[in-house]
Enzyme design. Structure first.
Site, short mmCIF file in Angstrom:
data_model
loop_
_atom_site.label_atom_id
_atom_site.label_comp_id
_atom_site.label_asym_id
_atom_site.label_seq_id
_atom_site.Cartn_x
_atom_site.Cartn_y
_atom_site.Cartn_z
N ARG A 1 0.88 -1.18 0.00
CA ARG A 1 0.00 0.00 0.00
C ARG A 1 0.91 1.22 0.00
O ARG A 1 1.59 1.51 0.99
CB ARG A 1 -0.92 -0.01 1.22
CG ARG A 1 -1.60 1.32 1.43
CD ARG A 1 -2.76 1.26 2.39
NE ARG A 1 -3.89 0.58 1.79
CZ ARG A 1 -5.14 0.64 2.27
NH1 ARG A 1 -5.40 1.33 3.36
NH2 ARG A 1 -6.12 0.01 1.65
N HIS B 1 -7.07 0.75 -6.61
CA HIS B 1 -7.32 -0.13 -5.46
C HIS B 1 -8.02 -1.40 -5.96
O HIS B 1 -9.19 -1.65 -5.64
CB HIS B 1 -8.18 0.62 -4.44
CG HIS B 1 -8.21 0.00 -3.07
ND1 HIS B 1 -7.44 -1.09 -2.70
CD2 HIS B 1 -8.94 0.33 -1.95
CE1 HIS B 1 -7.68 -1.39 -1.44
NE2 HIS B 1 -8.58 -0.55 -0.97
N GLN C 1 -9.95 -4.00 -3.59
CA GLN C 1 -11.25 -3.51 -3.12
C GLN C 1 -12.33 -3.84 -4.14
O GLN C 1 -13.42 -4.33 -3.80
CB GLN C 1 -11.17 -2.00 -2.89
CG GLN C 1 -12.49 -1.38 -2.46
CD GLN C 1 -12.92 -1.86 -1.08
OE1 GLN C 1 -12.16 -1.79 -0.14
NE2 GLN C 1 -14.14 -2.36 -0.96
N ASP D 1 -17.17 7.00 -1.78
CA ASP D 1 -15.89 6.82 -1.10
C ASP D 1 -15.53 8.15 -0.42
O ASP D 1 -16.10 9.21 -0.74
CB ASP D 1 -14.82 6.41 -2.13
CG ASP D 1 -13.45 6.16 -1.52
OD1 ASP D 1 -13.35 5.92 -0.30
OD2 ASP D 1 -12.46 6.22 -2.27
N CYS E 1 -16.45 1.62 0.37
CA CYS E 1 -15.32 0.73 0.66
C CYS E 1 -14.84 0.87 2.10
O CYS E 1 -14.16 -0.01 2.61
CB CYS E 1 -14.19 1.00 -0.31
SG CYS E 1 -13.58 2.69 -0.25
N ARG F 1 -13.57 -8.65 1.33
CA ARG F 1 -12.13 -8.40 1.12
C ARG F 1 -11.35 -9.67 1.44
O ARG F 1 -10.40 -10.04 0.74
CB ARG F 1 -11.64 -7.25 2.02
CG ARG F 1 -12.25 -5.89 1.73
CD ARG F 1 -11.82 -5.36 0.37
NE ARG F 1 -10.38 -5.29 0.23
CZ ARG F 1 -9.59 -4.30 0.71
NH1 ARG F 1 -10.14 -3.27 1.32
NH2 ARG F 1 -8.28 -4.33 0.54
N1 CP Z 1 -11.27 -0.20 2.15
C1 CP Z 1 -10.00 -0.25 2.61
O1 CP Z 1 -9.04 -0.52 1.86
O2 CP Z 1 -9.87 0.02 3.93
P1 CP Z 1 -8.54 0.23 4.77
O3 CP Z 1 -7.96 1.54 4.35
O4 CP Z 1 -8.96 0.18 6.19
O5 CP Z 1 -7.58 -0.90 4.43
N1 NVA Z 2 -9.89 6.56 -1.72
C1 NVA Z 2 -9.58 6.10 -0.40
C2 NVA Z 2 -9.79 4.65 -0.26
C3 NVA Z 2 -9.58 4.11 1.13
C4 NVA Z 2 -9.72 2.65 1.23
C5 NVA Z 2 -8.15 6.45 -0.05
O1 NVA Z 2 -7.28 6.39 -0.91
O2 NVA Z 2 -7.92 6.81 1.08
#
Ligand code: CP
Ligand code: NVA
Length: 309
Positions: A101, A128, A131, A226, A267, A295
């Site tokens: 990430r 992502h 997701q 989101d 999400c 997930r």
């Molecule tokens: N939806 C998602 O990826 O959540 P987190 O940021 O908690 O991993």
């Molecule tokens: N768009 C959001 C998704 C979180 C899971 C972010 O990047 O923070």
């Protein structure tokens, strides 16, 4: 060797295959309880996480394997003392699979270039995909199909989740409708829209981008939103973004334009009073926790697919 960098690179057949496997994994977890025996997943995090970290780690444990949580703030890679290529070449000697990430998508591409094991995108500023595989699994479970449904996304269009949703949705025959403010900082990237028009032409789906929230949500089967403040967005942009996105807030009034049996998805993490109201996310149409649960199952399917490729 295969990676999961973005759904852009995955064929519709591959996506369908993973969704089928995710369904089987969810139905019979016992059958998969030893398939990752003695295998280790490295989880590299530059940003916070609840769902992604827990679901990957629990998923590996449930399949007989092990996961290592590795925060770059305590790593030579994160402090700039070691290059990405040296770090990843080294990690590949110990590890069977890497997920990351990260802020910059280019850094993920660099990891994939030097890794000798599969690499999974666990969110970058760009996309992502994990997701969206879970989201597609959830929609299919609840509605019995994907092709032909209208999925409306409201809010931040220039967003990792939005872009991945557009790829995954148009490749599986959904009619994807994005309602977001006009302007390059708020609406989906032009190259993503162009690619998705091509995918939709092949799948029988469609893609529509509008700055009119009512038009975007009209007769939708699924409504998705989101965060307006993604992890990488600086705090000083908050007031301006709230003002821009407020007309796209998913509240009861806006939901009334979707089909009466429309599902609501986010999400997560969610902010009640921002991208949706509490009555929507905590109401009967919301499936956000089933979505979060998937997930786990979808990622198990991704891990198994990449490890057997
Ligand atoms: N939806 C998602 O990826 O959540 P987190 O940021 O908690 O991993
Ligand atoms: N768009 C959001 C998704 C979180 C899971 C972010 O990047 O923070």
């Amino acid at each position: 060797m295969e990676h999961l960098i973005s759904l852009k690179e995955w064929s519709p057949a591959k996506i369908r295959e993973v969704l089928d496997l995710a369904k089987n994994v969810k139905a019979d977890p016992e059958k998969y309880s030893q398939v990752m025996n003695r295998k280790t997943l490295l989880m590299i995090f530059e940003k916070p996480s609840l769902r992604t970290r827990l679901s990957f780690e629990a998923g590996m444990t449930q399949m007989g394997g092990h996961a290592i949580y590795y925060n770059t703030s305590t790593s030579p890679m994160g402090s700039g003392k070691e290059t990405i290529s040296d770090s990843i070449k080294t990690a590949s000697r110990f590890i069977d699979l890497i997920m990351a990430r990260l802020f910059k998508h280019e850094d993920l591409l660099e990891m994939a270039q030097y890794a000798t094991v599969p690499v999974i995108n666990a969110l970058t500023d760009d996309s992502h995909p994990c997701q969206i595989l879970a989201d597609l699994q959830t929609i299919k479970e609840k509605k019995g199909r994907l092709a032909g449904l209208k999925l409306a996304y409201l809010g931040d269009g220039f967003n990792n989740v939005t872009h991945s949703l557009m790829f995954g949705g148009t490749k599986t025959g959904l009619h994807v409708s994005i309602g977001s403010p006009a302007g390059v900082d708020y609406s989906p990237r032009a190259d993503v829209v162009a690619d998705c028009c091509n995918y939709a032409a092949e799948s029988g789906g469609s893609v529509c981008v509008t700055d009119n929230p009512v038009e975007a949500i009209k007769d939708a089967d699924v409504v998705y939103t989101d965060s307006w403040m993604s992890y990488h967005i600086p705090k000083e942009q908050e007031d301006e973004r709230i003002a821009k996105f407020m007309p796209y807030q998913v509240n009861s009034e806006l939901m009334a334009h979707a089909k009466p049996d429309a599902l609501f998805m986010n999400c997560l993490p969610a902010n009640r009073g921002r991208e949706q109201t509490a009555e929507v996310i905590d109401g009967p149409q919301s499936i956000v926790f089933d979505e979060a649960e998937n997930r786990l199952h979808a990622q198990k399917a991704v891990i198994l697919t990449l490890c057997s490729a």
